[in-house]
Enzyme design. Structure first.
Site, PDB file in Angstrom:
ATOM      1  N   HIS A   1       0.793  -1.088  -0.015  1.00 61.62           N
ATOM      2  CA  HIS A   1       0.108   0.027  -0.124  1.00 61.62           C
ATOM      3  C   HIS A   1       0.860   1.347  -0.114  1.00 61.62           C
ATOM      4  O   HIS A   1       1.880   1.253   0.428  1.00 61.62           O
ATOM      5  CB  HIS A   1      -0.809   0.150   1.357  1.00 61.62           C
ATOM      6  CG  HIS A   1      -2.077  -0.807   1.074  1.00 61.62           C
ATOM      7  ND1 HIS A   1      -2.162  -2.145   1.367  1.00 61.62           N
ATOM      8  CD2 HIS A   1      -3.625  -0.235   0.705  1.00 61.62           C
ATOM      9  CE1 HIS A   1      -3.473  -2.643   1.148  1.00 61.62           C
ATOM     10  NE2 HIS A   1      -4.261  -1.594   0.742  1.00 61.62           N
TER      11      HIS A   1
ATOM     12  N   LYS B   1      -1.172   5.159   4.723  1.00 66.89           N
ATOM     13  CA  LYS B   1      -2.102   4.202   5.318  1.00 66.89           C
ATOM     14  C   LYS B   1      -1.778   4.033   6.690  1.00 66.89           C
ATOM     15  O   LYS B   1      -0.701   3.875   7.225  1.00 66.89           O
ATOM     16  CB  LYS B   1      -2.123   2.908   4.616  1.00 66.89           C
ATOM     17  CG  LYS B   1      -3.398   1.963   5.012  1.00 66.89           C
ATOM     18  CD  LYS B   1      -3.311   0.762   4.177  1.00 66.89           C
ATOM     19  CE  LYS B   1      -4.390  -0.395   4.632  1.00 66.89           C
ATOM     20  NZ  LYS B   1      -5.518   0.235   4.814  1.00 66.89           N
TER      21      LYS B   1
HETATM   22  N1  NDP Z   1     -13.247  -0.887   1.345  1.00 66.86           N
HETATM   23  C1  NDP Z   1     -12.231  -0.163   0.574  1.00 66.86           C
HETATM   24  O1  NDP Z   1     -12.477  -0.500  -0.649  1.00 66.86           O
HETATM   25  C2  NDP Z   1     -11.188   0.680   0.885  1.00 66.86           C
HETATM   26  C3  NDP Z   1     -11.228   1.175   2.194  1.00 66.86           C
HETATM   27  N2  NDP Z   1     -10.140   1.887   2.435  1.00 66.86           N
HETATM   28  C4  NDP Z   1     -10.366   2.323   3.926  1.00 66.86           C
HETATM   29  O2  NDP Z   1     -11.102   3.568   4.138  1.00 66.86           O
HETATM   30  C5  NDP Z   1     -10.388   4.286   5.181  1.00 66.86           C
HETATM   31  C6  NDP Z   1     -10.039   5.639   4.675  1.00 66.86           C
HETATM   32  O3  NDP Z   1      -9.080   5.750   3.704  1.00 66.86           O
HETATM   33  P1  NDP Z   1      -8.561   6.985   2.982  1.00 66.86           P
HETATM   34  O4  NDP Z   1      -9.587   7.824   2.503  1.00 66.86           O
HETATM   35  O5  NDP Z   1      -7.322   6.710   2.364  1.00 66.86           O
HETATM   36  O6  NDP Z   1      -8.169   7.845   4.677  1.00 66.86           O
HETATM   37  P2  NDP Z   1      -7.910   9.512   4.708  1.00 66.86           P
HETATM   38  O7  NDP Z   1      -7.079   9.557   5.961  1.00 66.86           O
HETATM   39  O8  NDP Z   1      -7.700  10.009   3.470  1.00 66.86           O
HETATM   40  O9  NDP Z   1      -9.480   9.784   4.936  1.00 66.86           O
HETATM   41  C7  NDP Z   1     -10.157   9.786   6.450  1.00 66.86           C
HETATM   42  C8  NDP Z   1     -11.061  10.817   6.322  1.00 66.86           C
HETATM   43  O10 NDP Z   1     -11.829  10.663   7.629  1.00 66.86           O
HETATM   44  C9  NDP Z   1     -11.936  11.833   8.395  1.00 66.86           C
HETATM   45  N3  NDP Z   1     -12.018  11.630   9.536  1.00 66.86           N
HETATM   46  C10 NDP Z   1     -11.348  11.455  10.637  1.00 66.86           C
HETATM   47  N4  NDP Z   1     -12.028  11.203  11.902  1.00 66.86           N
HETATM   48  C11 NDP Z   1     -13.243  11.595  11.560  1.00 66.86           C
HETATM   49  C12 NDP Z   1     -14.635  11.558  12.359  1.00 66.86           C
HETATM   50  N5  NDP Z   1     -14.500  11.337  13.587  1.00 66.86           N
HETATM   51  N6  NDP Z   1     -15.643  11.629  11.644  1.00 66.86           N
HETATM   52  C13 NDP Z   1     -15.808  11.770  10.433  1.00 66.86           C
HETATM   53  N7  NDP Z   1     -14.590  11.682   9.319  1.00 66.86           N
HETATM   54  C14 NDP Z   1     -13.396  11.611  10.182  1.00 66.86           C
HETATM   55  C15 NDP Z   1     -10.448  12.428   8.226  1.00 66.86           C
HETATM   56  O11 NDP Z   1     -10.290  13.658   8.302  1.00 66.86           O
HETATM   57  P3  NDP Z   1      -8.913  14.377   8.906  1.00 66.86           P
HETATM   58  O12 NDP Z   1      -7.740  14.406   8.076  1.00 66.86           O
HETATM   59  O13 NDP Z   1      -9.340  15.796   9.327  1.00 66.86           O
HETATM   60  O14 NDP Z   1      -8.999  13.807  10.259  1.00 66.86           O
HETATM   61  C16 NDP Z   1     -10.257  12.360   6.595  1.00 66.86           C
HETATM   62  O15 NDP Z   1     -10.796  13.076   5.878  1.00 66.86           O
HETATM   63  C17 NDP Z   1      -9.149   3.446   5.788  1.00 66.86           C
HETATM   64  O16 NDP Z   1      -9.787   2.647   6.821  1.00 66.86           O
HETATM   65  C18 NDP Z   1      -9.021   2.629   4.506  1.00 66.86           C
HETATM   66  O17 NDP Z   1      -8.225   1.512   4.843  1.00 66.86           O
HETATM   67  C19 NDP Z   1      -9.691   2.782   1.464  1.00 66.86           C
HETATM   68  C20 NDP Z   1      -9.765   2.451   0.163  1.00 66.86           C
HETATM   69  C21 NDP Z   1     -10.513   1.451  -0.386  1.00 66.86           C
HETATM   70  O1  LIG Z   2      -6.124   2.410   3.062  1.00 66.59           O
HETATM   71  C1  LIG Z   2      -6.394   1.897   1.669  1.00 66.59           C
HETATM   72  O2  LIG Z   2      -6.008   2.557   0.846  1.00 66.59           O
HETATM   73  C2  LIG Z   2      -6.898   0.892   1.673  1.00 66.59           C
HETATM   74  N1  LIG Z   2      -7.624   0.268   2.747  1.00 66.59           N
HETATM   75  C3  LIG Z   2      -8.290  -1.172   2.425  1.00 66.59           C
HETATM   76  C4  LIG Z   2      -7.606  -2.122   3.278  1.00 66.59           C
HETATM   77  O3  LIG Z   2      -7.040  -1.846   4.258  1.00 66.59           O
HETATM   78  O4  LIG Z   2      -7.909  -3.468   2.653  1.00 66.59           O
HETATM   79  C5  LIG Z   2      -8.603  -1.397   1.119  1.00 66.59           C
HETATM   80  C6  LIG Z   2      -7.829  -1.130   0.106  1.00 66.59           C
HETATM   81  O5  LIG Z   2      -6.739  -2.099   0.360  1.00 66.59           O
HETATM   82  C7  LIG Z   2      -6.960   0.237   0.013  1.00 66.59           C
END
Ligand code: NDP
Ligand SMILES: O=C(O)C1=N[C@H](C(=O)O)C[C@H](O)C1
Length: 246
Positions: free
Chosen positions: A132, A136
């Site tokens: 990744h 992350k």
């Molecule tokens: N299922 C899937 O297909 C995928 C899953 N993921 C997962 O999704 C999650 C997010 O990933 P990603 O977008 O890269 O992470 P980011 O850190 O870019 O985004 C997370 C967001 O959540 C916000 N946040 C933090 N605390 C809160 C809260 N209490 N309430 C509301 N919002 C909040 C953050 O704000 P701030 O930065 O201001 O703290 C930020 O804007 C991870 O767990 C990742 O592993 C990611 C990609 C694909």
């Molecule tokens: O944090 C990410 O970027 C992603 N998170 C998810 C995971 O932890 O499996 C999904 C994907 O791998 C991207």
């Protein structure tokens, strides 16, 4: 959209705004009051926030009578059970609600996990490598955990012995142990989200690999889940259920 300013949140907002049958009614981020969501008129909320808050968000959504699609990692058997119980006990405004939690919405990843679960029973050894971007916050990835658990379940069902491993010391170099399957995590600038599942027998190897080069790869799955969750009361875990791959 919960976590609207994040990497996934921004991508989902753009995808929803581009979809003719969907309307983006609220963007919620850290520090915002939940009334932004509860009072938005949203039918479905999408959560891509952080592991520490995603469960609380889902409970608040159930109380608000809003279906939930969740991509955030960090879910455990216990937290999923609490959601199932909350859904079962929900009041009239929350009857029939659906919560869909998927560790990965990418088609290549869902297929890789499905193929790995099918292959698992035929191989003496199995290990998972997830790779990744270095921003992350959790490791190993939710996808790798889901993959390893499915492999472990298939191996157990087939009565396989543990993967052979003569390691006597330096276990930290052998990765995390997820239900007896070793999972290794790489963090590298330039990567987005990738997974390799390795299977071995005497004289042969199978490698299943998937690559998400861009977060748009998750969007068809997220939008499918948004459209489907309203028809699936209760908790659904994994997009493979929606895609009829189980
Ligand atoms: N299922 C899937 O297909 C995928 C899953 N993921 C997962 O999704 C999650 C997010 O990933 P990603 O977008 O890269 O992470 P980011 O850190 O870019 O985004 C997370 C967001 O959540 C916000 N946040 C933090 N605390 C809160 C809260 N209490 N309430 C509301 N919002 C909040 C953050 O704000 P701030 O930065 O201001 O703290 C930020 O804007 C991870 O767990 C990742 O592993 C990611 C990609 C694909
Ligand atoms: O944090 C990410 O970027 C992603 N998170 C998810 C995971 O932890 O499996 C999904 C994907 O791998 C991207």
């Amino acid at each position: 959209m919960l976590g609207a300013a994040g990497r996934m949140g921004q991508t989902v907002c753009a995808a929803v705004e581009a979809a003719p049958d969907l309307e983006l009614v609220a963007r919620f981020d850290a520090g915002d009051d939940f009334s932004v969501v509860a009072g938005s008129g949203a039918h479905v909320a999408v959560d891509f926030t952080i592991p520490a808050v995603t469960e609380a968000n889902v409970h608040a959504l159930i109380d608000a009578g809003i279906h939930a699609v969740v991509g955030t990692t960090g879910w455990t058997d216990e937290s999923r059970t609490r959601v199932t119980e909350h859904l079962a006990q929900a009041g009239p405004a929350s009857q029939g609600l659906g919560v869909l939690i998927a560790p990965n919405f990418g088609l290549s990843a869902v297929l890789a996990m499905t193929f790995a679960a099918k292959a698992a029973r035929y191989f003496e050894s199995a290990e998972v490598i997830e790779l990744h971007h270095p921003d992350k916050v959790d490791a190993p990835s939710g996808t790798a955990r889901h993959t390893a658990r499915a492999i472990a379940a298939a191996r157990a069902e087939a009565g396989l012995a543990p993967s052979p491993d003569a390691t006597e010391s330096g276990f930290e170099a052998r990765g995390a142990d997820v239900d007896g399957v070793r999972v290794h995590a790489v963090r590298l600038r330039g990567l987005v989200a990738h997974e390799e599942i390795l299977f071995g027998n005497v004289g042969e190897q199978l490698i299943i690999r998937q690559d998400s080069f861009d977060r748009v790869s998750f969007m068809p799955g997220v939008l499918l889940a948004v459209r489907e969750v309203v028809t699936r009361p209760g908790l659904t875990v994994g997009l493979e259920n929606v895609l009829d791959l189980t």
